[in-house]
Design a protein around this motif. Structure first.
Motif, PDB file in Angstrom:
ATOM      1  N   ARG A 145     -18.080  -8.646  -1.029  1.00 20.26           N
ATOM      2  CA  ARG A 145     -18.481  -9.108   0.373  1.00 20.26           C
ATOM      3  C   ARG A 145     -17.398 -10.007   1.012  1.00 20.26           C
ATOM      4  O   ARG A 145     -16.914  -9.966   2.038  1.00 20.26           O
ATOM      5  CB  ARG A 145     -19.955  -9.329   0.763  1.00 20.26           C
ATOM      6  CG  ARG A 145     -20.202  -9.765   1.941  1.00 20.26           C
ATOM      7  CD  ARG A 145     -21.816 -10.330   2.169  1.00 20.26           C
ATOM      8  NE  ARG A 145     -21.867 -11.512   1.423  1.00 20.26           N
ATOM      9  CZ  ARG A 145     -22.672 -11.671   0.103  1.00 20.26           C
ATOM     10  NH1 ARG A 145     -23.365 -10.636  -0.236  1.00 20.26           N
ATOM     11  NH2 ARG A 145     -22.747 -12.866  -0.360  1.00 20.26           N
ATOM     12  N   ARG A 184     -13.973  -8.340   1.906  1.00 25.04           N
ATOM     13  CA  ARG A 184     -14.082  -7.248   2.906  1.00 25.04           C
ATOM     14  C   ARG A 184     -14.033  -8.042   4.141  1.00 25.04           C
ATOM     15  O   ARG A 184     -13.522  -7.965   5.155  1.00 25.04           O
ATOM     16  CB  ARG A 184     -15.179  -6.589   2.760  1.00 25.04           C
ATOM     17  CG  ARG A 184     -15.367  -5.275   1.853  1.00 25.04           C
ATOM     18  CD  ARG A 184     -16.498  -4.455   2.225  1.00 25.04           C
ATOM     19  NE  ARG A 184     -17.630  -4.954   2.278  1.00 25.04           N
ATOM     20  CZ  ARG A 184     -18.670  -5.389   1.376  1.00 25.04           C
ATOM     21  NH1 ARG A 184     -18.166  -5.011  -0.041  1.00 25.04           N
ATOM     22  NH2 ARG A 184     -19.615  -5.680   1.398  1.00 25.04           N
ATOM     23  N   LYS A 206       0.712  -1.208  -0.056  1.00 25.10           N
ATOM     24  CA  LYS A 206      -0.135   0.045  -0.134  1.00 25.10           C
ATOM     25  C   LYS A 206       0.876   1.289   0.059  1.00 25.10           C
ATOM     26  O   LYS A 206       0.698   2.216  -0.512  1.00 25.10           O
ATOM     27  CB  LYS A 206      -0.953   0.101   1.328  1.00 25.10           C
ATOM     28  CG  LYS A 206      -1.855   1.035   1.190  1.00 25.10           C
ATOM     29  CD  LYS A 206      -2.695   1.384   2.515  1.00 25.10           C
ATOM     30  CE  LYS A 206      -3.899  -0.188   2.407  1.00 25.10           C
ATOM     31  NZ  LYS A 206      -4.609   0.212   3.750  1.00 25.10           N
ATOM     32  N   LYS A 236      -9.172   8.643  -6.306  1.00 26.93           N
ATOM     33  CA  LYS A 236      -8.394   7.402  -5.861  1.00 26.93           C
ATOM     34  C   LYS A 236      -7.027   7.366  -5.859  1.00 26.93           C
ATOM     35  O   LYS A 236      -6.510   7.590  -6.874  1.00 26.93           O
ATOM     36  CB  LYS A 236      -9.221   6.222  -6.001  1.00 26.93           C
ATOM     37  CG  LYS A 236     -10.531   5.744  -5.576  1.00 26.93           C
ATOM     38  CD  LYS A 236     -11.035   4.541  -5.988  1.00 26.93           C
ATOM     39  CE  LYS A 236     -12.329   4.236  -5.105  1.00 26.93           C
ATOM     40  NZ  LYS A 236     -13.443   5.571  -5.032  1.00 26.93           N
ATOM     41  N   ASN A 273      -6.835  -1.760  -0.892  1.00 29.48           N
ATOM     42  CA  ASN A 273      -8.237  -1.858  -1.293  1.00 29.48           C
ATOM     43  C   ASN A 273      -8.706  -2.050  -2.601  1.00 29.48           C
ATOM     44  O   ASN A 273      -7.804  -1.705  -3.390  1.00 29.48           O
ATOM     45  CB  ASN A 273      -8.872  -0.299  -0.787  1.00 29.48           C
ATOM     46  CG  ASN A 273      -8.625   0.093   0.631  1.00 29.48           C
ATOM     47  OD1 ASN A 273      -8.774  -0.652   1.454  1.00 29.48           O
ATOM     48  ND2 ASN A 273      -8.248   1.248   0.828  1.00 29.48           N
ATOM     49  N   LYS A 295      -2.952   2.980  -2.414  1.00 27.19           N
ATOM     50  CA  LYS A 295      -4.023   2.520  -1.361  1.00 27.19           C
ATOM     51  C   LYS A 295      -4.984   1.673  -2.328  1.00 27.19           C
ATOM     52  O   LYS A 295      -5.514   0.602  -1.455  1.00 27.19           O
ATOM     53  CB  LYS A 295      -4.734   3.817  -0.725  1.00 27.19           C
ATOM     54  CG  LYS A 295      -3.898   4.490   0.300  1.00 27.19           C
ATOM     55  CD  LYS A 295      -4.620   5.601   0.905  1.00 27.19           C
ATOM     56  CE  LYS A 295      -3.507   6.581   1.758  1.00 27.19           C
ATOM     57  NZ  LYS A 295      -4.435   7.498   2.384  1.00 27.19           N
ATOM     58  N   TRP A 296      -5.151   1.789  -3.408  1.00 22.96           N
ATOM     59  CA  TRP A 296      -6.208   1.123  -4.169  1.00 22.96           C
ATOM     60  C   TRP A 296      -5.630   0.437  -5.157  1.00 22.96           C
ATOM     61  O   TRP A 296      -4.783   0.781  -6.126  1.00 22.96           O
ATOM     62  CB  TRP A 296      -7.239   2.160  -4.581  1.00 22.96           C
ATOM     63  CG  TRP A 296      -8.312   2.487  -3.430  1.00 22.96           C
ATOM     64  CD1 TRP A 296      -7.822   3.714  -2.760  1.00 22.96           C
ATOM     65  CD2 TRP A 296      -9.469   2.088  -3.299  1.00 22.96           C
ATOM     66  NE1 TRP A 296      -9.015   3.818  -1.660  1.00 22.96           N
ATOM     67  CE2 TRP A 296      -9.823   2.944  -2.037  1.00 22.96           C
ATOM     68  CE3 TRP A 296     -10.246   1.195  -3.783  1.00 22.96           C
ATOM     69  CZ2 TRP A 296     -11.233   2.729  -1.493  1.00 22.96           C
ATOM     70  CZ3 TRP A 296     -11.391   0.948  -3.180  1.00 22.96           C
ATOM     71  CH2 TRP A 296     -11.846   1.596  -2.032  1.00 22.96           C
ATOM     72  N   ARG A 349     -10.689  -7.649   5.511  1.00 26.68           N
ATOM     73  CA  ARG A 349     -10.808  -6.153   6.392  1.00 26.68           C
ATOM     74  C   ARG A 349     -10.306  -5.156   5.688  1.00 26.68           C
ATOM     75  O   ARG A 349      -9.514  -4.180   6.279  1.00 26.68           O
ATOM     76  CB  ARG A 349      -9.915  -6.267   7.645  1.00 26.68           C
ATOM     77  CG  ARG A 349     -10.783  -7.326   8.773  1.00 26.68           C
ATOM     78  CD  ARG A 349     -12.239  -7.247   8.856  1.00 26.68           C
ATOM     79  NE  ARG A 349     -12.649  -8.479   9.539  1.00 26.68           N
ATOM     80  CZ  ARG A 349     -14.063  -8.833   9.727  1.00 26.68           C
ATOM     81  NH1 ARG A 349     -14.969  -7.765   9.255  1.00 26.68           N
ATOM     82  NH2 ARG A 349     -14.295  -9.833  10.473  1.00 26.68           N
ATOM     83  N   ILE A 350     -10.689  -4.959   4.179  1.00 26.08           N
ATOM     84  CA  ILE A 350     -10.155  -3.943   3.436  1.00 26.08           C
ATOM     85  C   ILE A 350     -11.386  -3.311   2.752  1.00 26.08           C
ATOM     86  O   ILE A 350     -12.501  -3.749   3.006  1.00 26.08           O
ATOM     87  CB  ILE A 350      -9.219  -4.531   2.287  1.00 26.08           C
ATOM     88  CG1 ILE A 350      -9.678  -5.599   1.496  1.00 26.08           C
ATOM     89  CG2 ILE A 350      -7.795  -4.690   3.040  1.00 26.08           C
ATOM     90  CD1 ILE A 350     -10.339  -5.271   0.208  1.00 26.08           C
ATOM     91  N   GLN A 351     -11.252  -2.166   2.376  1.00 23.43           N
ATOM     92  CA  GLN A 351     -12.604  -1.554   1.589  1.00 23.43           C
ATOM     93  C   GLN A 351     -12.552  -2.073   0.114  1.00 23.43           C
ATOM     94  O   GLN A 351     -11.700  -2.382  -0.511  1.00 23.43           O
ATOM     95  CB  GLN A 351     -12.121   0.101   1.465  1.00 23.43           C
ATOM     96  CG  GLN A 351     -12.205   0.875   2.861  1.00 23.43           C
ATOM     97  CD  GLN A 351     -11.746   2.172   2.667  1.00 23.43           C
ATOM     98  OE1 GLN A 351     -12.541   2.932   2.081  1.00 23.43           O
ATOM     99  NE2 GLN A 351     -10.777   2.735   3.490  1.00 23.43           N
ATOM    100  N   THR A 352     -13.787  -1.951  -0.411  1.00 22.39           N
ATOM    101  CA  THR A 352     -14.097  -2.554  -1.882  1.00 22.39           C
ATOM    102  C   THR A 352     -15.051  -1.536  -2.276  1.00 22.39           C
ATOM    103  O   THR A 352     -15.818  -1.036  -1.755  1.00 22.39           O
ATOM    104  CB  THR A 352     -14.487  -4.140  -1.924  1.00 22.39           C
ATOM    105  OG1 THR A 352     -15.994  -4.153  -0.909  1.00 22.39           O
ATOM    106  CG2 THR A 352     -13.547  -4.998  -1.098  1.00 22.39           C
ATOM    107  N   GLU A 353     -15.056  -1.319  -3.544  1.00 29.28           N
ATOM    108  CA  GLU A 353     -15.921  -0.668  -4.428  1.00 29.28           C
ATOM    109  C   GLU A 353     -16.208  -1.503  -5.553  1.00 29.28           C
ATOM    110  O   GLU A 353     -15.289  -2.141  -6.069  1.00 29.28           O
ATOM    111  CB  GLU A 353     -15.584   0.551  -4.729  1.00 29.28           C
ATOM    112  CG  GLU A 353     -15.421   1.673  -3.707  1.00 29.28           C
ATOM    113  CD  GLU A 353     -15.456   2.977  -4.093  1.00 29.28           C
ATOM    114  OE1 GLU A 353     -15.712   3.314  -5.427  1.00 29.28           O
ATOM    115  OE2 GLU A 353     -14.990   4.107  -2.984  1.00 29.28           O
TER     116      GLU A 353
END
Length: 310
Positions: free
Chosen positions: A110, A113, A64, A144, A94, A69-70, A117-121
């Motif tokens: 889902r 995540r 990261k 981003k 993420n 980060k993404w 324990r990371i963010q998703t889009e």
């Protein structure tokens, strides 16, 4: 006369022997150079293998911090794409998942995540539609810190068939998905990477792009196009500490290529692709065998783009 002839023959023989001695010295030098090259190559390969397979496990890397980060992964819900999603998430990055099936996107996002324990889009997009989808994708990615792009999405066509039987829909779907998606997605994320002077772009192609496949001739052609485009970008983009890579795995196993390779359980796909990702980030050799049928080719330090093959 006999004495003259004898002297001439002796002179010729001496000249030939002298020439052979000279040739022996030259060939000895060539042999020393060849042995030296083989020895240095072997030492280099052993050192690189140690660094990739042993040292990289002992010394953790903050991907990261190193890249961003993404990460963005196209074709993220099956096969190789899903494998990259898991590998990146495991490293705390993420994920923006892009695919055409909303239900799969929701399910995979889902799972990732909850497990890491990371963010998703998620972005639902059908790459077969071509140019109209990229404006919406670009809007979702604005602002981003995208450090890694995996251009994975690909299709093999409806069924194996002779070219005269290929539908026009399949022609444009393969061109839009396998060819246009790679530069179009790169165009969206590359400016930010250049501005931050860090990042990695992984382009998934196919061994079918190197060895033409009868009955999958259009798939072979579209995947082959990624190589010269990616190689051209390698020559253009040079940033400190980044990598550029070409990888040739065998025929991918996902829903998009079920007619080519058959279905395969994702549980078997994810670990193998996690290995692909680790090697891409850790290896800087000109060529390394990842596993049977998979090569890491033209990887060089000091540049931005890892370029891949599926």
């Amino acid at each position: 006369m006999m004495a003259v002839a004898s002297d001439s023959a002796k002179w010729v023989i001496d000249d030939i022997v002298s020439s052979l001695h000279y040739a022996e010295e030259v060939l000895s030098l060539v042999g020393i150079v060849c042995i030296g090259k083989v020895t240095l190559t072997a030492v280099w390969n052993l050192t690189s293998s140690f660094r990739v397979h042993v040292w990289s496990k002992l010394v953790p890397r903050n991907l990261k911090e190193e890249y961003g980060k993404w990460a963005v992964v196209t074709g993220a819900t099956d096969g190789i794409g899903k494998g990259y999603v898991a590998a990146l998430a495991k490293n705390g990055i993420n994920i923006v998942l892009i695919s055409r099936t909303h239900d799969k996107l929701v399910r995979v996002a889902r799972e990732i995540r909850e497990q890491y324990r990371i963010q998703t889009e998620i972005i639902q997009a059908d790459f077969a539609r071509g140019r109209p989808i990229y404006e919406d994708i670009g809007r979702h990615l604005v602002g981003k810190d995208i450090g890694i792009l995996v251009n994975n999405v690909g299709v093999a066509g409806s069924n194996p068939c002779f070219f005269e039987e290929v539908s026009e829909d399949d022609i444009w779907a393969l061109v839009n998905v396998n060819v246009a998606s790679v530069p179009a997605m790169t165009k969206i994320v590359l400016p930010g990477m250049l501005a931050r002077k860090k990042g990695a772009i992984i382009n998934i192609s196919s061994s079918a792009g190197v060895v033409p496949l009868p009955l999958f001739q259009l798939y072979s052609a579209t995947k082959a196009s990624i190589t010269p485009w990616s190689t051209g970008c390698i020559k253009e983009v040079v940033l400190g500490g980044r990598y550029k890579t070409l990888i040739r795995p065998p025929c991918p196993t996902s829903s998009s290529t079920a007619g080519c390779a058959g279905e395969q359980d994702d549980l078997h796909v994810i670990p193998q692709n996690t290995q692909h990702f680790r090697l891409i980030l850790d290896d800087d050799r000109d060529k390394v065998t990842v596993k049977p049928g998979v090569e890491l080719v033209a990887s060089e330090p000091g540049s931005l783009i890892p370029l891949v093959y599926h």
